[in-house]
Design an enzyme around this catalytic site. Structure first.
Site, mmCIF file in Angstrom:
data_model
loop_
_atom_site.group_PDB
_atom_site.id
_atom_site.type_symbol
_atom_site.label_atom_id
_atom_site.label_comp_id
_atom_site.label_asym_id
_atom_site.label_seq_id
_atom_site.Cartn_x
_atom_site.Cartn_y
_atom_site.Cartn_z
ATOM 1 N N ASP A 128 37.367 45.055 40.136
ATOM 2 C CA ASP A 128 38.123 44.598 38.980
ATOM 3 C C ASP A 128 39.479 45.315 39.009
ATOM 4 O O ASP A 128 39.732 46.208 39.830
ATOM 5 C CB ASP A 128 37.373 44.821 37.664
ATOM 6 C CG ASP A 128 37.891 43.892 36.559
ATOM 7 O OD1 ASP A 128 38.983 43.312 36.731
ATOM 8 O OD2 ASP A 128 37.227 43.747 35.519
HETATM 9 C C1 NOJ Z 1 40.375 42.394 34.367
HETATM 10 C C2 NOJ Z 1 39.181 41.618 33.891
HETATM 11 O O1 NOJ Z 1 38.128 42.509 33.570
HETATM 12 C C3 NOJ Z 1 38.680 40.602 34.889
HETATM 13 O O2 NOJ Z 1 37.671 39.843 34.294
HETATM 14 C C4 NOJ Z 1 39.807 39.750 35.389
HETATM 15 O O3 NOJ Z 1 39.322 38.778 36.275
HETATM 16 C C5 NOJ Z 1 40.832 40.653 36.040
HETATM 17 N N1 NOJ Z 1 41.345 41.579 35.072
HETATM 18 C C6 NOJ Z 1 41.975 39.883 36.674
HETATM 19 O O4 NOJ Z 1 42.816 39.374 35.712
#
Ligand code: NOJ
Length: 720
Positions: A265
């Site tokens: 993430d």
């Molecule tokens: C953080 C989020 O937790 C995740 O779900 C998302 O896909 C990513 N950022 C990318 O934007």
């Protein structure tokens, strides 16, 4: 087995190039303007132009023209001409926005979720996106957590069905096919269990609970063929999830046989340092790569420290190659070596986005996602009554800011007012106190008090619709709340409108179950309107006028009050359940019932259904359970028949109820149908105290009914 092309690339790529391939950066780093807010701190990543040339993928770069230009430029500079992979958060629609996933869970209709994903894939692929960071399969029990809106809900079985449907919708048979994109299951694992519902907070889940409740939906997504898995921000058993070998090596790869690509993430590898697990960036990279995280999103430790880690023998070239192989295989599976732009096409993008066919699909899924919570003979409204005076009040009555998180402000949104005007051309509409509710994110906690003026304006109305809720920006990522009441002036509005002596219909726009108990006596009907997307207004008008008979059922329990959270239907029993123990020594609250306000699976219809003749018989294949369902009303309607089981005694304690199946049937007025469920031994397996997945013979309660709190029960004994 990787192709010859990939093996040749692996032989000829430098280590630096490989580490770049294992890094994902926002479009900004490639010289493209940001088209969307970044969801993490935009840290100074200390990267050189040479580093950027080797980077393997980008996120949230939107628009065919932009993505085609970026791809051309990048491939000309990349030492081996390897194409970039374009990934993005396409969560509940692209330009045509569908209901938030929690609402789609309420449709209890996987095909609806599949349709939403299919449309999203068509639109986003035309804009040059090749993979979506969806579906989110995180099980949720805590509506304080803003991201409940992104989950299908609190049940492992329902979540699994919705997750696999979404994967199918995005990828089809083959994500390489035109109009398809690859899917990414996230956030592995247990992100939904953030303590206190505070986003990014610590998670503490026992091994049994993890397997029983949290893992099945991720697993279903993998079995459905999802090409990617994203790590989660939380810790799992005291180790940051993305560095947790038990999760990624043991469960994901070895037990489930996942052969796809793992991505971190946003800057999660870097956060292992903040967690106090890695002492510095080098250790963060070492642990993340070693655990099997192929791509580092938006931090740069792989690039900065990968080389020295290999030279020092802390990482092997095999580990690096394993990751690069996964990434290149994904690019190959998407056909990018032959066609690096995949479906990017500005003309097609324009033609497809928000086209009538997609809007119609969004309207259908939206109306299936609405849940009617209360109806004291107010709804449906008579759409044909000449001159019916309808009062419209509250911050969501005319607002177009009703798409929900991950959807921006969007265009072409049908407001509630617009939908009602379309569906009730003979009615007269009067509005009051319709100013938008600001966002807590911006320090705004309430609307201005124009209650008196609104009551004055609406006092002659025949019926009043109060459209209340929370700002969509206060749902989703980094949007946790401790108080789930409506803002004071919205509550006041409903109380005062009720005093006008007219029927009040309360519509709740929210990304989570709100604490609406105090409002129930003041609303004759209550509709959970969630955030339904582009066609929210028309879909709600369909519901309110009876053009669509509500069929949604809650995918998450609604608490009586925040102090009762977590409250969910499929819990274990206590040794002193309420009603069994003498006197005061039972498991209970002194000031609140144990039951939720509205339970999982609950939802009303304009029809009325009666269940009878429940049977459960044991045969060679397991249990065959059936029930008669009759529509005892004059209105055709859809009923979601739900089947639950309870294993009375096991080598570990078993949940009091577990959803094992559901079936939606349409019944004409006074029609009766038999619905049956096959329950095999396999479906009754669970993880025992040694975490073996076993069936244990014995007694089982089989329950079929309208909701988790309204079932008919038969007890059976099932042998080996
Ligand atoms: C953080 C989020 O937790 C995740 O779900 C998302 O896909 C990513 N950022 C990318 O934007």
């Amino acid at each position: 087995m990787a192709s010859q092309r990939i093996e040749e690339l692996l032989r000829s790529m430098s280590l630096e190039e490989k580490l770049g391939e294992m890094t994902q950066l926002a479009p900004f780093f490639f010289g493209v303007d940001e088209s969307m807010d970044l969801t993490g701190p935009m840290a100074e990543l200390g990267l050189s132009p040479e580093d950027i040339k080797c980077v393997g993928s980008t996120l949230n770069s939107f628009g065919a023209e932009q993505n085609i230009a970026l791809q051309k430029k990048h491939m000309a500079e990349q030492p081996h001409g390897i194409p970039l992979l374009f990934m993005a958060d396409v969560i509940h629609g692209y330009r045509t926005v569908f209901p938030i996933p929690l609402a789609m869970g309420c449709s209890f209709h996987p095909a609806a979720c599949e349709k939403a994903a299919e449309v999203a894939a068509k639109e986003s692929s035309a804009s040059g996106i090749q993979l979506t960071f969806a579906p989110m399969a995180d099980l949720v029990r805590d509506p304080r957590w803003g991201r409940v809106m992104e989950s299908p809900g609190e049940d492992p079985y329902l979540n699994a069905r919705m997750t696999e449907a979404a994967v199918k919708g995005f990828q089809g048979e083959d994500p390489k096919a035109p109009g398809r994109i690859a899917a990414c299951i996230k956030h592995f694992a247990g992100y939904g269990a953030a303590e206190g519902g505070r986003d990014y907070n610590t998670v503490d889940i026992s091994a049994g609970t993890l397997r029983e409740y949290y893992l099945p939906a991720y697993h279903a997504g993998i079995d459905a063929g999802a090409k990617m898995v994203m790590t989660s921000f939380n810790i799992m058993d005291r180790i940051p999830a993305g560095a947790n070998e038990m999760l990624f090596d043991q469960i994901l790869r070895k037990e489930w046989g996942f052969t796809g690509t793992v991505i971190s993430d946003f800057a999660a590898a870097n956060e292992t340092i903040v967690h106090g697990y890695a002492k510095d960036g080098a250790e963060a990279a070492q642990r993340y790569i070693h655990a099997g995280c192929d791509i580092e999103m938006m931090s740069s430790h792989y690039i900065h420290y990968g080389k020295e880690l290999v030279e020092q023998g802390k990482l092997t070239m095999e580990e690096i190659d394993r990751s690069v192989r996964h990434i290149l295989e994904l690019k190959e599976e998407l056909g990018l070596f032959e066609n690096p732009f995949k479906d990017a096409d500005a003309e097609r993008e324009k033609a497809l986005c928000l086209c009538p066919e997609h809007r119609e699909a969004a309207r259908q899924v939206a109306r299936e996602s609405v849940v009617l919570l209360k109806n004291e003979q107010v709804l449906p409204l008579d759409a044909n009554r000449e001159g019916l005076k309808v009062g419209l009040a509250g911050p969501f009555a005319v607002s177009k800011n009703i798409l929900g998180g991950w959807a921006g402000t969007g265009t072409g949104v049908a407001s509630l007012e617009a939908g009602l005007r379309e569906m009730m051309p003979k009615a007269e509409f009067v509005t009051g106190m319709t100013e938008e509710l600001g966002a807590m994110q911006d320090g705004i906690f309430d609307v201005e008090d124009h209650v008196a003026e609104a009551c004055e304006a609406l006092k002659e109305c025949d019926v009043i619709i109060a459209a209340v809720g929370e700002n969509p920006a206060d749902t989703g990522e980094a949007a946790s709340r401790t108080c789930l009441r409506l803002s004071p002036n919205q509550e006041k509005l409903v109380y005062e409108l009720k005093k006008l002596g007219k029927p009040v219909v309360m519509l709740v726009f929210s990304g989570r179950p709100l604490e609406i108990r105090p409002m129930l006596p003041y609303a004759d009907a209550v509709v959970q309107a969630w955030f339904l997307g582009t066609e929210a207004g028309t879909a709600l008008a369909d519901i309110l006028t009876g053009a669509y008979n509500p069929s949604g059922r809650l995918s998450i329990s609604f608490p009586q009050t925040v102090g009762q959270i977590p409250v969910y239907y499929n819990h274990y029993n206590t040794g002193r359940p309420l009603g069994s123990a003498e006197g005061r020594y039972a498991s209970r609250y002194l000031d609140c019932p144990n039951e939720p306000l509205f339970p999982f699976g609950y939802g009303l219809s304009y029809s009325e259904f009666r269940y009878s003749d429940m049977r459960a018989v044991v045969d060679d294949e397991g249990i065959l359970a059936s029930v008669q369902v009759e529509n005892i009303s004059d209105v055709v309607g859809v009923e979601t028949v739900q089947c639950y089981t309870h294993d009375l005694a096991g080598s570990v304690v078993r949940p009091l109820m577990e959803l094992k199946g559901f079936e939606q049937i349409e019944l004409a007025a006074h029609e009766k149908k038999e619905v049956s469920f096959r329950i095999t031994r396999d479906m009754l397996r669970f993880h025992n105290d040694r975490l073996e997945f076993v069936f244990e013979p014995g007694e089982f309660d089989i329950m079929i009914g309208h909701s988790s709190a309204d079932v008919l029960t038969q007890r059976v004994t099932l042998g080996e």
